[in-house]
Design a protein around this motif. Structure first.
Motif, PDB file in Angstrom:
ATOM      1  N   CYS A   1      -7.425  42.079  64.358  1.00 15.65           N
ATOM      2  CA  CYS A   1      -8.867  42.097  65.015  1.00 15.65           C
ATOM      3  C   CYS A   1      -9.774  42.062  63.718  1.00 15.65           C
ATOM      4  O   CYS A   1      -9.709  42.233  62.860  1.00 15.65           O
ATOM      5  CB  CYS A   1      -9.033  43.725  65.388  1.00 15.65           C
ATOM      6  SG  CYS A   1     -10.623  43.990  66.017  1.00 15.65           S
TER       7      CYS A   1
ATOM      8  N   CYS B   1     -12.179  45.375  63.495  1.00  9.25           N
ATOM      9  CA  CYS B   1     -11.646  46.563  63.615  1.00  9.25           C
ATOM     10  C   CYS B   1     -10.424  46.520  62.740  1.00  9.25           C
ATOM     11  O   CYS B   1      -9.828  45.563  62.085  1.00  9.25           O
ATOM     12  CB  CYS B   1     -11.417  47.147  64.920  1.00  9.25           C
ATOM     13  SG  CYS B   1     -10.231  46.217  65.692  1.00  9.25           S
TER      14      CYS B   1
ATOM     15  N   TYR C   1      -8.233  49.058  70.733  1.00  7.23           N
ATOM     16  CA  TYR C   1      -9.110  48.732  69.372  1.00  7.23           C
ATOM     17  C   TYR C   1      -9.063  50.018  68.487  1.00  7.23           C
ATOM     18  O   TYR C   1      -9.752  51.002  68.911  1.00  7.23           O
ATOM     19  CB  TYR C   1     -10.450  47.921  69.696  1.00  7.23           C
ATOM     20  CG  TYR C   1     -10.285  46.594  70.312  1.00  7.23           C
ATOM     21  CD1 TYR C   1     -10.691  45.492  69.541  1.00  7.23           C
ATOM     22  CD2 TYR C   1      -9.853  46.593  71.692  1.00  7.23           C
ATOM     23  CE1 TYR C   1     -10.680  44.135  70.090  1.00  7.23           C
ATOM     24  CE2 TYR C   1      -9.695  45.146  72.382  1.00  7.23           C
ATOM     25  CZ  TYR C   1     -10.068  44.322  71.482  1.00  7.23           C
ATOM     26  OH  TYR C   1      -9.910  42.862  72.213  1.00  7.23           O
TER      27      TYR C   1
ATOM     28  N   MET D   1     -12.690  51.348  64.983  1.00  4.69           N
ATOM     29  CA  MET D   1     -13.989  50.462  65.292  1.00  4.69           C
ATOM     30  C   MET D   1     -15.273  51.312  64.210  1.00  4.69           C
ATOM     31  O   MET D   1     -15.063  52.333  64.010  1.00  4.69           O
ATOM     32  CB  MET D   1     -14.259  50.755  66.727  1.00  4.69           C
ATOM     33  CG  MET D   1     -13.434  50.344  67.579  1.00  4.69           C
ATOM     34  SD  MET D   1     -13.336  48.320  67.772  1.00  4.69           S
ATOM     35  CE  MET D   1     -14.897  48.227  68.576  1.00  4.69           C
ATOM     36  N   LYS D   2     -16.192  50.526  64.029  1.00  4.10           N
ATOM     37  CA  LYS D   2     -17.307  51.196  63.389  1.00  4.10           C
ATOM     38  C   LYS D   2     -17.772  52.498  64.079  1.00  4.10           C
ATOM     39  O   LYS D   2     -18.205  53.281  63.182  1.00  4.10           O
ATOM     40  CB  LYS D   2     -18.200  49.992  62.930  1.00  4.10           C
ATOM     41  CG  LYS D   2     -17.842  49.136  61.988  1.00  4.10           C
ATOM     42  CD  LYS D   2     -18.815  47.948  62.089  1.00  4.10           C
ATOM     43  CE  LYS D   2     -18.309  46.898  61.371  1.00  4.10           C
ATOM     44  NZ  LYS D   2     -19.313  45.777  60.920  1.00  4.10           N
TER      45      LYS D   2
ATOM     46  N   GLU E   1     -12.066  54.906  69.448  1.00  8.22           N
ATOM     47  CA  GLU E   1     -11.008  53.942  69.646  1.00  8.22           C
ATOM     48  C   GLU E   1     -11.442  53.338  71.336  1.00  8.22           C
ATOM     49  O   GLU E   1     -11.925  54.139  71.963  1.00  8.22           O
ATOM     50  CB  GLU E   1      -9.736  54.067  69.937  1.00  8.22           C
ATOM     51  CG  GLU E   1      -8.818  54.643  68.525  1.00  8.22           C
ATOM     52  CD  GLU E   1      -7.446  54.810  68.911  1.00  8.22           C
ATOM     53  OE1 GLU E   1      -7.089  55.219  69.978  1.00  8.22           O
ATOM     54  OE2 GLU E   1      -6.702  55.084  67.967  1.00  8.22           O
TER      55      GLU E   1
END
Length: 155
Positions: free
Chosen positions: A50, A53, A79, A82-83, A87
């Motif tokens: 990714c 991510c 995903y 993530m920031k 998820e």
């Protein structure tokens, strides 16, 4: 010259879109690792790279209904890292085709997800052995990377 370039570009795009030859149902049924006489669901899973991510946990499930000649698939992508700290999961489903040959190997077996949809929604996976699918780029080329682009069959 401008018209020649336009014509050449159109022909090149058409050639890329028709790179693999679709197999008929009789031919594709002989590919045991993808379809079986009992028409069961076959699942592959793995963690794909990714860009922004930690990775995408991907589960791809393939099926051919005995009474329906369409090949069906379901895909779930989660995903991770993530920031936002959460998820995110996306689910999709549709049809797939089995193609013979890709941009490099004329004998390759390639699964094309969403063959009848916009090119941006299509994905390609090459069968590597009986228990592995390897993701290809949009032009059916191997993705040159040290990262893992494989999905393994779930027993």
């Amino acid at each position: 010259m401008k018209y020649f370039l336009l014509l050449f570009g159109s022909l090149t795009m058409a050639a890329c879109q028709n790179m693999g030859k679709r197999l008929g149902n009789a031919d594709s049924a002989s590919l045991n690792s993808i379809t079986t006489d009992t028409a069961e669901w076959i699942t592959y899973t793995g963690k794909l790279p990714c860009a922004d991510c930690e990775g995408i946990i991907t589960t791809l499930t393939l099926h051919q209904q005995q009474k329906n000649p369409d090949f069906q698939f379901k895909m779930k992508e989660t995903y991770q890292g993530m920031k936002s700290g959460k998820e995110t999961t996306f689910s999709s489903e549709g049809t797939y085709s089995i193609l013979r040959g890709n941009a490099i190997d004329p004998n390759a077996t390639v699964i094309q997800l969403n063959p009848d949809k916009d090119r941006n929604l299509q994905r390609f996976f090459e069968q590597v052995g009986e228990n592995e699918l390897k993701m290809l780029d949009k032009d059916q080329h191997t993705i040159e990377s040290s990262l893992n682009y494989s999905l393994k069959r779930v027993p």
